[in-house]
Design a protein around this motif. Sequence first.
Motif, PDB file in Angstrom:
ATOM      1  N   VAL A  10       0.832  -1.202   0.000  1.00  0.00           N
ATOM      2  CA  VAL A  10       0.000   0.000   0.000  1.00  0.00           C
ATOM      3  C   VAL A  10       0.868   1.254   0.000  1.00  0.00           C
ATOM      4  O   VAL A  10       0.573   2.240  -0.686  1.00  0.00           O
ATOM      5  CB  VAL A  10      -0.935  -0.001   1.229  1.00  0.00           C
ATOM      6  CG1 VAL A  10      -1.653   1.343   1.360  1.00  0.00           C
ATOM      7  CG2 VAL A  10      -1.935  -1.138   1.131  1.00  0.00           C
ATOM      8  N   GLU A  11       1.970   1.215   0.760  1.00  0.00           N
ATOM      9  CA  GLU A  11       2.859   2.380   0.835  1.00  0.00           C
ATOM     10  C   GLU A  11       3.412   2.751  -0.538  1.00  0.00           C
ATOM     11  O   GLU A  11       3.593   3.933  -0.848  1.00  0.00           O
ATOM     12  CB  GLU A  11       4.016   2.102   1.801  1.00  0.00           C
ATOM     13  CG  GLU A  11       3.615   1.916   3.253  1.00  0.00           C
ATOM     14  CD  GLU A  11       3.096   0.513   3.539  1.00  0.00           C
ATOM     15  OE1 GLU A  11       2.643   0.280   4.675  1.00  0.00           O
ATOM     16  OE2 GLU A  11       3.144  -0.349   2.624  1.00  0.00           O
ATOM     17  N   LEU A  12       3.669   1.739  -1.369  1.00  0.00           N
ATOM     18  CA  LEU A  12       4.189   2.005  -2.712  1.00  0.00           C
ATOM     19  C   LEU A  12       3.124   2.669  -3.578  1.00  0.00           C
ATOM     20  O   LEU A  12       3.412   3.609  -4.327  1.00  0.00           O
ATOM     21  CB  LEU A  12       4.671   0.704  -3.353  1.00  0.00           C
ATOM     22  CG  LEU A  12       5.279   0.830  -4.759  1.00  0.00           C
ATOM     23  CD1 LEU A  12       6.445   1.805  -4.755  1.00  0.00           C
ATOM     24  CD2 LEU A  12       5.723  -0.542  -5.272  1.00  0.00           C
ATOM     25  N   TRP A  13       1.888   2.212  -3.474  1.00  0.00           N
ATOM     26  CA  TRP A  13       0.811   2.834  -4.239  1.00  0.00           C
ATOM     27  C   TRP A  13       0.581   4.284  -3.798  1.00  0.00           C
ATOM     28  O   TRP A  13       0.370   5.172  -4.633  1.00  0.00           O
ATOM     29  CB  TRP A  13      -0.485   2.034  -4.083  1.00  0.00           C
ATOM     30  CG  TRP A  13      -0.565   0.848  -4.998  1.00  0.00           C
ATOM     31  CD1 TRP A  13      -0.593  -0.464  -4.657  1.00  0.00           C
ATOM     32  CD2 TRP A  13      -0.612   0.889  -6.425  1.00  0.00           C
ATOM     33  NE1 TRP A  13      -0.653  -1.262  -5.770  1.00  0.00           N
ATOM     34  CE2 TRP A  13      -0.673  -0.456  -6.879  1.00  0.00           C
ATOM     35  CE3 TRP A  13      -0.606   1.905  -7.371  1.00  0.00           C
ATOM     36  CZ2 TRP A  13      -0.731  -0.791  -8.228  1.00  0.00           C
ATOM     37  CZ3 TRP A  13      -0.662   1.571  -8.722  1.00  0.00           C
ATOM     38  CH2 TRP A  13      -0.725   0.243  -9.136  1.00  0.00           C
ATOM     39  N   ILE A  14       0.624   4.514  -2.502  1.00  0.00           N
ATOM     40  CA  ILE A  14       0.460   5.885  -2.005  1.00  0.00           C
ATOM     41  C   ILE A  14       1.557   6.781  -2.566  1.00  0.00           C
ATOM     42  O   ILE A  14       1.312   7.927  -2.968  1.00  0.00           O
ATOM     43  CB  ILE A  14       0.483   5.915  -0.463  1.00  0.00           C
ATOM     44  CG1 ILE A  14      -0.698   5.125   0.117  1.00  0.00           C
ATOM     45  CG2 ILE A  14       0.470   7.350   0.046  1.00  0.00           C
ATOM     46  CD1 ILE A  14      -2.049   5.706  -0.202  1.00  0.00           C
ATOM     47  N   TYR A  35     -10.247  -2.834  -4.205  1.00  0.00           N
ATOM     48  CA  TYR A  35      -8.922  -2.545  -3.645  1.00  0.00           C
ATOM     49  C   TYR A  35      -8.545  -1.080  -3.873  1.00  0.00           C
ATOM     50  O   TYR A  35      -8.122  -0.378  -2.946  1.00  0.00           O
ATOM     51  CB  TYR A  35      -7.884  -3.467  -4.283  1.00  0.00           C
ATOM     52  CG  TYR A  35      -6.465  -3.199  -3.846  1.00  0.00           C
ATOM     53  CD1 TYR A  35      -5.981  -3.690  -2.641  1.00  0.00           C
ATOM     54  CD2 TYR A  35      -5.602  -2.448  -4.643  1.00  0.00           C
ATOM     55  CE1 TYR A  35      -4.679  -3.447  -2.234  1.00  0.00           C
ATOM     56  CE2 TYR A  35      -4.301  -2.196  -4.245  1.00  0.00           C
ATOM     57  CZ  TYR A  35      -3.845  -2.701  -3.041  1.00  0.00           C
ATOM     58  OH  TYR A  35      -2.556  -2.455  -2.647  1.00  0.00           O
ATOM     59  N   PHE A  36      -8.721  -0.599  -5.117  1.00  0.00           N
ATOM     60  CA  PHE A  36      -8.332   0.780  -5.421  1.00  0.00           C
ATOM     61  C   PHE A  36      -9.323   1.789  -4.830  1.00  0.00           C
ATOM     62  O   PHE A  36      -8.937   2.906  -4.487  1.00  0.00           O
ATOM     63  CB  PHE A  36      -8.190   0.971  -6.928  1.00  0.00           C
ATOM     64  CG  PHE A  36      -6.913   0.397  -7.470  1.00  0.00           C
ATOM     65  CD1 PHE A  36      -5.700   1.008  -7.214  1.00  0.00           C
ATOM     66  CD2 PHE A  36      -6.925  -0.774  -8.209  1.00  0.00           C
ATOM     67  CE1 PHE A  36      -4.516   0.477  -7.701  1.00  0.00           C
ATOM     68  CE2 PHE A  36      -5.750  -1.316  -8.693  1.00  0.00           C
ATOM     69  CZ  PHE A  36      -4.532  -0.694  -8.437  1.00  0.00           C
ATOM     70  N   ASN A  37     -10.574   1.401  -4.695  1.00  0.00           N
ATOM     71  CA  ASN A  37     -11.517   2.288  -4.009  1.00  0.00           C
ATOM     72  C   ASN A  37     -11.097   2.514  -2.559  1.00  0.00           C
ATOM     73  O   ASN A  37     -11.223   3.619  -2.024  1.00  0.00           O
ATOM     74  CB  ASN A  37     -12.928   1.702  -4.059  1.00  0.00           C
ATOM     75  CG  ASN A  37     -13.572   1.886  -5.422  1.00  0.00           C
ATOM     76  OD1 ASN A  37     -13.100   2.685  -6.233  1.00  0.00           O
ATOM     77  ND2 ASN A  37     -14.636   1.138  -5.681  1.00  0.00           N
ATOM     78  N   GLN A  38     -10.598   1.458  -1.921  1.00  0.00           N
ATOM     79  CA  GLN A  38     -10.113   1.597  -0.551  1.00  0.00           C
ATOM     80  C   GLN A  38      -8.872   2.484  -0.489  1.00  0.00           C
ATOM     81  O   GLN A  38      -8.715   3.291   0.433  1.00  0.00           O
ATOM     82  CB  GLN A  38      -9.800   0.217   0.035  1.00  0.00           C
ATOM     83  CG  GLN A  38     -11.024  -0.583   0.449  1.00  0.00           C
ATOM     84  CD  GLN A  38     -10.640  -1.849   1.188  1.00  0.00           C
ATOM     85  OE1 GLN A  38      -9.750  -2.590   0.756  1.00  0.00           O
ATOM     86  NE2 GLN A  38     -11.308  -2.097   2.307  1.00  0.00           N
ATOM     87  N   LEU A  39      -7.976   2.318  -1.473  1.00  0.00           N
ATOM     88  CA  LEU A  39      -6.778   3.161  -1.517  1.00  0.00           C
ATOM     89  C   LEU A  39      -7.150   4.637  -1.662  1.00  0.00           C
ATOM     90  O   LEU A  39      -6.614   5.503  -0.965  1.00  0.00           O
ATOM     91  CB  LEU A  39      -5.878   2.746  -2.683  1.00  0.00           C
ATOM     92  CG  LEU A  39      -4.877   1.616  -2.459  1.00  0.00           C
ATOM     93  CD1 LEU A  39      -4.111   1.339  -3.741  1.00  0.00           C
ATOM     94  CD2 LEU A  39      -3.916   1.967  -1.334  1.00  0.00           C
TER      95      LEU A  39
END
Length: 352
Positions: A10-14, A35-39
Amino acid sequence: MKTSIEHLPVELWISIFSYLEAHDLLQAFTNLNHYFNQLIASDYLLFHVRLGKTNHNPLEYAIHTYWSNSILNRIVSLQPIHQHKTSHIPEFLRWHCTKLNQLKFLKMKLRGREIPTICNILPQLHSLHHISIECVPNQMLLKTILCVDTIRICQLNFLPAVTSIIYESSQMSNIENLYIKYRDDSNNSILNFLLNHMPKLKKLEINSPESYFDSRDSPFAKPLFILLELRTIKIHWSLMYCDPKFFESLHQLMPNLQCFYLNIIYNYLTEDFFNNLVCHWWPTIEKIQQVDIFIKCRRPQITIDNNMQMNVDKFQSTLVAMNDKYNGIVKVIWMEKVFVGYRIIEISICKS
């Protein structure tokens, strides 16, 4: 073994999303999957927004349905798509300023009629750290900028003012870095007003290459203020006259100055200029830890007689001799050329 991009941390996506503009990010990843909605809903994801001009009604543009509260309170940066062009940012701020709880950076170009609205909005942006404004300045805007106590970095790109600026104000600012570019500032009223109310200023950059003025009227010629915290100053100016007290006054007003960068275009070469540089400016240059000065001056070739040429040669020898006197700590470069009937002299002085 099968893998998918959802398996990335998740840290990488952020971190990846932090490089994307908010419109692009939301259009590409909203409703892609759970998954991406949660991100996108994560409080750790902050948004950088760019707004421009569209053919739509600006109010419709500003209150578009995807500007939900959960997005608005995570916007940290707001600026126009095209630099030096107006945008819908004033309308956007008018509708949403109370929800922009984390807005730290704001950049905009303003019309005169938008300034009163912005002056009402700025005090409501309680996290604003860095502001950049391009406009025709007035007293109301300057006082409002000083009143926002969270601002630490201020960039101002001013067109010629059409109303007078009065120095008096009891408001002191917390601004630490000031960059100001202006086309015309009669009697330096804008600069004097700002510097007289910025006691915590640490870095100052002044850019006014298009305006020729007399350095006897510069903001450093009169003791209106003392900037004890100032460590770095950069000046890009065009001069008509070289005041021998310019550097002396500068160091009196900024006694703890460590770095000084000066780029001067001197409109008309005179012998007094070199005398001031060697006899009056140099003692102050010696006191400053780091100096980078570039001076470009000119004079019609036919007006330089033998006596003046002898004096110019003498000053050149004196300045170039500084290279040996200071054992490499000071580096002086003197260059001359003739262009379209003008003698052009370029002097570079570096000290580190």
